[in-house]
Structures are given as structure tokens and as C-alpha cells.
Design a protein around this motif. Structure first.
Motif, PDB file in Angstrom:
ATOM      1  N   ALA A  34       0.834  -1.208   0.000  1.00  0.00           N
ATOM      2  CA  ALA A  34       0.000   0.000   0.000  1.00  0.00           C
ATOM      3  C   ALA A  34       0.865   1.253   0.000  1.00  0.00           C
ATOM      4  N   GLY A  35       1.970   1.197   0.742  1.00  0.00           N
ATOM      5  CA  GLY A  35       2.883   2.329   0.799  1.00  0.00           C
ATOM      6  C   GLY A  35       3.569   2.619  -0.523  1.00  0.00           C
ATOM      7  N   LYS A  36       3.553   1.636  -1.422  1.00  0.00           N
ATOM      8  CA  LYS A  36       4.172   1.803  -2.738  1.00  0.00           C
ATOM      9  C   LYS A  36       3.143   1.996  -3.849  1.00  0.00           C
ATOM     10  N   GLY A  37       1.919   2.306  -3.456  1.00  0.00           N
ATOM     11  CA  GLY A  37       0.917   2.665  -4.443  1.00  0.00           C
ATOM     12  C   GLY A  37       0.031   1.543  -4.937  1.00  0.00           C
ATOM     13  N   ILE A  38       0.157   0.341  -4.365  1.00  0.00           N
ATOM     14  CA  ILE A  38      -0.722  -0.771  -4.742  1.00  0.00           C
ATOM     15  C   ILE A  38      -2.031  -0.644  -3.955  1.00  0.00           C
ATOM     16  N   GLU A  39      -3.148  -0.846  -4.616  1.00  0.00           N
ATOM     17  CA  GLU A  39      -4.437  -0.828  -3.923  1.00  0.00           C
ATOM     18  C   GLU A  39      -4.706  -2.230  -3.384  1.00  0.00           C
ATOM     19  N   GLY A 250      11.858 -17.525  -5.069  1.00  0.00           N
ATOM     20  CA  GLY A 250      11.947 -17.302  -3.634  1.00  0.00           C
ATOM     21  C   GLY A 250      12.205 -15.835  -3.342  1.00  0.00           C
ATOM     22  N   ILE A 251      11.372 -15.237  -2.502  1.00  0.00           N
ATOM     23  CA  ILE A 251      11.531 -13.842  -2.094  1.00  0.00           C
ATOM     24  C   ILE A 251      11.619 -13.808  -0.569  1.00  0.00           C
ATOM     25  N   LEU A 252      12.747 -13.324  -0.067  1.00  0.00           N
ATOM     26  CA  LEU A 252      12.923 -13.269   1.376  1.00  0.00           C
ATOM     27  C   LEU A 252      11.867 -12.397   2.035  1.00  0.00           C
ATOM     28  N   ASN A 253      11.352 -12.863   3.163  1.00  0.00           N
ATOM     29  CA  ASN A 253      10.473 -12.027   3.957  1.00  0.00           C
ATOM     30  C   ASN A 253      11.238 -10.830   4.507  1.00  0.00           C
ATOM     31  N   GLY A 254      10.502  -9.771   4.764  1.00  0.00           N
ATOM     32  CA  GLY A 254      11.052  -8.662   5.517  1.00  0.00           C
ATOM     33  C   GLY A 254      10.509  -8.696   6.935  1.00  0.00           C
ATOM     34  N   SER A 470      10.682  -3.132   2.123  1.00  0.00           N
ATOM     35  CA  SER A 470      10.760  -2.327   0.904  1.00  0.00           C
ATOM     36  C   SER A 470      11.239  -3.141  -0.289  1.00  0.00           C
ATOM     37  N   ILE A 471      12.339  -3.861  -0.136  1.00  0.00           N
ATOM     38  CA  ILE A 471      12.887  -4.640  -1.263  1.00  0.00           C
ATOM     39  C   ILE A 471      11.980  -5.817  -1.616  1.00  0.00           C
ATOM     40  N   PRO A 472      11.539  -6.650  -0.633  1.00  0.00           N
ATOM     41  CA  PRO A 472      10.605  -7.729  -0.996  1.00  0.00           C
ATOM     42  C   PRO A 472       9.329  -7.222  -1.657  1.00  0.00           C
ATOM     43  N   ALA A 473       8.800  -6.093  -1.165  1.00  0.00           N
ATOM     44  CA  ALA A 473       7.574  -5.549  -1.763  1.00  0.00           C
ATOM     45  C   ALA A 473       7.801  -5.193  -3.227  1.00  0.00           C
ATOM     46  N   ASP A 474       8.953  -4.620  -3.536  1.00  0.00           N
ATOM     47  CA  ASP A 474       9.270  -4.298  -4.937  1.00  0.00           C
ATOM     48  C   ASP A 474       9.308  -5.556  -5.802  1.00  0.00           C
ATOM     49  N   LEU A 475       9.829  -6.637  -5.246  1.00  0.00           N
ATOM     50  CA  LEU A 475       9.902  -7.890  -6.009  1.00  0.00           C
ATOM     51  C   LEU A 475       8.511  -8.453  -6.262  1.00  0.00           C
ATOM     52  N   TYR A 476       7.636  -8.391  -5.256  1.00  0.00           N
ATOM     53  CA  TYR A 476       6.255  -8.835  -5.465  1.00  0.00           C
ATOM     54  C   TYR A 476       5.547  -7.952  -6.486  1.00  0.00           C
ATOM     55  N   ILE A 477       5.787  -6.648  -6.425  1.00  0.00           N
ATOM     56  CA  ILE A 477       5.169  -5.733  -7.384  1.00  0.00           C
ATOM     57  C   ILE A 477       5.630  -6.069  -8.802  1.00  0.00           C
ATOM     58  N   GLY A 478       6.892  -6.469  -8.930  1.00  0.00           N
ATOM     59  CA  GLY A 478       7.381  -6.897 -10.246  1.00  0.00           C
ATOM     60  C   GLY A 478       6.602  -8.082 -10.788  1.00  0.00           C
ATOM     61  N   ILE A 479       6.265  -9.024  -9.911  1.00  0.00           N
ATOM     62  CA  ILE A 479       5.456 -10.178 -10.320  1.00  0.00           C
ATOM     63  C   ILE A 479       4.048  -9.720 -10.699  1.00  0.00           C
ATOM     64  N   TYR A 480       3.461  -8.853  -9.892  1.00  0.00           N
ATOM     65  CA  TYR A 480       2.115  -8.360 -10.186  1.00  0.00           C
ATOM     66  C   TYR A 480       2.090  -7.656 -11.547  1.00  0.00           C
TER      67      TYR A 480
END
Length: 486
Positions: A34-39, A250-254, A470-480
Motif C-alpha cells: 500500500a505504501g508503494k501505491g498498490i491498492e 523465492g523472495i525473502l520475507n522482511g 521495501s525490497i521484498p515488496a518491490d519484487l512482489y510488485i514486479g510479479i504483479y
């Protein structure tokens, strides 16, 4: 370009209901997105243990209807808005969720669990329709949400024709394996009950079906993603996962740095940062020793352990090493956990046999947990397997050096101590053997006394690590983005 819309579906979300790391991830990741603009809209069951008043839950929907395979079910929806911009919705359905436990009670697992979570999957999707929230992605988590990728692929509802799915495997040891009685209720077509999807040795395997039909599969560390494609670490799903390897990562948890941050942590007596850790950790160590009735010994290395009393956590290794360690080394140990009854009796009895040297608390206590992270010198994680692990991340942020078995996320997140250069962020061992843990504890103790400058270097290196979301969220956003084309 319009915002990416994500429906985040999980069986537990911290702080509302929690049994393990899934709840922590399901709380922190949506906030970071949400902090990175995803609804983001998150959904979980409204268990009876959820405190409606404390979390200001409001009923927003009544008499909602979901069509199961052979009946209709009627439910209500509650809602709360979190301060980070994401909505959390709760599915109220007394028939399945008004119980003392989440998945089980003392007598064992609820026998109707497959029915409970088949309903939850359908209800989460119906909620999105009723809200007119057309998600680009439904992000599912573990077996409890494993029917959703299948329902999307069936394409029965035009509302979701543009929706893609991600399933995150938090722990492949829990697959949702049941008899086939739920198949009609869950509405699984006969042609999809096969060895390539839901069928496993004549039983229903919900996680297997979720993996088979999801558009992308993630797990919680790169090493764990590799391990689960092998026969030892997969729980029998390695062939399926290998066939989906192009869609697996695999994406590391934060960690939630609003909760786990020694500079702002209100649950510890003395806050500190990388510049003030020596005085901060000294004060917290003193408080920890007092809380666990240990000798006031500021210059004795103190080992901490927090975890479920389950075999996965390496309790056999810990039990085989801890008494030898305190008998032959100058050190102290504190243990916090609960679970297996025999383990509770064993670890709970150690303080009486080693007064002032070993402390134990059977149960879970948030204040004790934070103080162990802040006041210990070393943190023990001798796990047999560990998809990601969170406590070794907390420990490094708090300047407490982890001692871990090199598996899964523990191997990914700990830099091995280099005795020549004095670098690293912890101590790793590899063998599933109490002697290996004992030797590594000895290595840590000798470093503490003989190479204190190395300890300082390691603490500084550990506290500089960025384990925020921050970094894991960016990786998930890349998948989305890849799946949605946005």
C-alpha cells in the motif's frame, strides 16, 4: 496507468489472529505494498478470538451469499482500516469460525477444516464482487487459500476473467491433505481430481492444487525455493514444483520495522541504535537476567531461544546441546516457547536444575520476546528446516548474533563468521547433530571472550542490514506487473 489492485487472502493476519510467521507476513507485506501505491484489500476469517472492540471492527455487509458446490452459505463481513492505507475485511460465519482455536484444539485438528477453508476461499472472492473490487491479482497464502487459483482458472465468473493468481508457500510441511468428502462442497470437477492437481495417493491435497493452477508460485527465501524442488524438502511435491520451476521464485520475507526496531521499541527498557548498542544491550541484558532469574553477570555470554516447541525447530539438537554447554562453558541460556508437551516439561524443568544459569518461560509473551532479542548476545535457531525465519532477522537488527543451522532462509540471511577477517553476522553449522550445535555455541563463546573486537565488528555489520519490507515488496510488485501487464 491505473493502480494495480490486489486482493490479499490469508487465514491469519497479525495482530488479529496468529499462529506463526504467516500472520506476520500477511500483516506487513500488504502495508508495504500500500505504501508503494498498490491498492490492497486483505481478507481473513473472523475467528471468535479476534477482539472486535479493540480493533474497531465494523459490520459492513450482512446476509452475503456464496454458492458452494452443493449448497448456499450466508455470511457477514466486518472491516477495519489500518493506518497504512490498506483495508482488512473479516468473513463472519459462526458455523466454521466461532471456535476457541484457529485450526485445532487440544484434541487435534478440526475435522471439517477442508470445508471451512473451501468456504473461506469462495467467500473471499464473493466479497470482492460485492465490493465491486475487481482485482488484477489475488495473492493467496498456503493451503488454506489453495482453492482460489483453481476457481480463477475454471473461469466460471466473468468478473474475474482478468484476474491472475499468486500463491505463496510459507511452509510446505503443511499441505492441507484430507479425504475426498469435501470435493462436492468445494466444487472440484472430476477431471481436475488427478495426480497432476488435487489428487495425492487417493486423498485431496489442497496446496498441490493451488500450485498446479496458480499463475505464479513464490516462497519465502531463494534457498527454500531450491530445497522444495528436491525430494527431501518438498513433502512429496517436488515433481510438480519442478514442472512449474519457470513460475517459481523465492523472495525473502522482511520484518515490520515499526514493531521490530531497537531505536523505537517500547517493550524494552533501553532503546538503542548502532551508535549506542553497547550501553543499550548492557541495560537490556541486565533486565533480561532479572526477568528470568539468572545471575547478574554482565560479562557472561547469554544465548536466547524463542520458538514453537516442534521438531522442525531443532528441539532435539537444542536438548542434546544445552545442558552440556552450560556445564562446560561459561554462559547462560534463556528459552521462550510452547508446543510439544514433552518439550515443555523438559525445557520448563531446566531452571530448577541449573538455577541462575538457565531461564525458561513456557508460553508466548511479546515483552519477553522483545527483551530476549535485545538483551541476548547470541540467538539459537537450530532448525531442521526453515523456509525463511524471522527471529534471525530480528536478532541482527537488535545486534544479537544468530547461531543457525544453514538451511532455507537461515542460510540466505546469515553471513558466516570469518575468524581471519573478523567479519560476518552470525555462526552457521550444517549437520543435524547436537554435537554440531554444541561446537558452534563453543565457537561463539570463545569468540566472545578471545576476540571481542570481532564480536563488535559482527554486531555493527548485522545492524547495518536492511530487512525492511521495501525490497521484498518491490519484487512482489514486479510479479504483479508481469501478470497484469500494468
Amino acid at each position: 496507468m491505473s493502480k494495480i489492485k490486489v486482493l490479499f487472502v490469508a487465514s491469519e493476519i497479525e495482530p488479529y489472529a496468529k499462529t506463526g510467521g504467516l500472520a506476520d507476513v500477511s500483516s506487513a507485506l500488504p502495508k508495504a505494498l500500500a505504501g508503494k501505491g498498490i491498492e490492497v484489500k486483505s481478507v481473513m476469517p473472523l475467528y471468535s478470538k479476534v477482539n472486535r472492540e479493540k480493533y474497531k471492527l465494523k459490520k459492513v455487509m450482512d446476509m452475503a451469499c456464496v454458492h458452494m458446490g452443493n449448497c448456499e452459505e450466508w455470511f457477514s463481513v466486518y472491516h477495519t482500516n489500518e493506518p497504512y492505507g490498506n483495508d482488512v475485511y473479516f468473513i463472519e460465519f459462526s458455523k466454521y469460525f466461532d471456535r476457541p482455536g484457529i485450526y485445532h484444539e487440544s484434541f487435534g485438528e478440526y475435522s471439517d477444516n477442508p470445508y471451512r477453508y473451501a468456504f473461506f476461499c469462495r467467500a473471499a472472492m464473493q466479497l470482492a464482487k460485492d465490493l465491486n473490487f475487481q482485482p488484477d491479482i489475488i495473492h493467496t497464502n498456503d493451503w488454506q487459500t489453495g482453492f482460489i487459483p483453481y476457481y480463477l482458472k475454471c473461469g466460471e465468473d466473468a468478473f474475474f476473467w482478468g484476474t491472475r493468481s499468486v500463491i505463496t508457500i510459507h511452509n510446505i510441511g503443511y499441505q492441507g491433505s484430507f479425504d475426498t468428502s469435501v470435493v462436492d462442497y468445494a466444487k472440484i470437477y472430476p477431471q481436475d481430481f488427478n495426480a497432476g492437481a488435487f489428487e495425492s495417493f487417493g486423498r485431496l491435497n489442497i496446496l498441490k492444487g493451488g500450485i498446479a493452477f496458480a499463475d505464479k508460485i513464490t516462497t519465502v527465501s531463494p534457498t527454500y525455493a531450491h530445497e522444495i524442488m528436491g525430494p527431501i524438502g518438498s513433502g512429496g511435491l517436488h515433481d510438480l514444483l519442478r514442472s512449474r520451476s519457470a513460475d517459481l521464485c523465492g523472495i525473502l520475507n522482511g520484518i515490520d520495522t515499526n514493531v521490530w526496531n531497537p531505536k523505537t521499541d517500547k517493550l524494552i527498557p533501553k532503546q538503542y541504535d548502532i551508535k549506542t548498542y553497547k550501553t543499550g544491550k548492557k541495560a537490556n541484558k541486565k533486565a533480561l537476567q532479572k526477568m528470568f532469574d539468572l545471575n547478574d553477570a554482565p560479562n557472561v555470554p547469554l544465548f536466547g531461544f524463542i520458538g514453537r516447541f516442534a521438531s522442525q525447530k531443532g528441539l532435539g539438537l537444542l536438548a542434546g546441546a544445552v545442558e552440556r554447554a552450560v556445564s562446560s562453558m561459561v554462559c547462560q541460556v534463556v528459552i521462550l516457547g510452547s508446543g510439544d508437551e514433552d518439550a515443555q516439561w523438559y525445557f520448563g524443568g531446566l531452571p530448577a536444575r541449573y538455577p541462575g544459569i538457565i531461564g525458561a518461560y513456557i508460553g508466548y509473551d511479546e515483552t519477553r520476546s522483545h527483551l530476549i532479542e535485545a538483551g541476548s548476545d547470541f540467538f539459537l535457531m537450530p532448525s531442521l528446516y526453515e523456509p525463511c525465519g524471522l527471529n534471525q532477522l530480528y536478532s541482527q537488527v537488535y545486534g544479537t548474533l544468530p547461531i543457525v543451522r544453514a538451511t532455507g532462509g537461515l542460510d540466505d540471511t546469515i553471513d558466516q563468521y570469518d575468524e581471519y577477517n573478523g567479519t560476518g553476522t552470525g555462526f552457521k553449522f550444517y549437520d543435524i547433530d547436537p554435537q554440531a550445535l554444541y561446537n558452534t555455541m563453543g565457537w561463539a563463546v570463545s569468540t566472545y571472550f578471545d576476540r571481542p573486537k570481532h564480536i563488535d565488528n559482527m554486531i555493527t555489520q548485522a545492524m547495518k542490514k536492511d530487512y525492511s519490507w521495501s525490497i521484498p515488496a518491490d519484487l512482489y510488485i514486479g510479479i504483479y506487473k508481469e501478470l497484469s501487464g500494468k
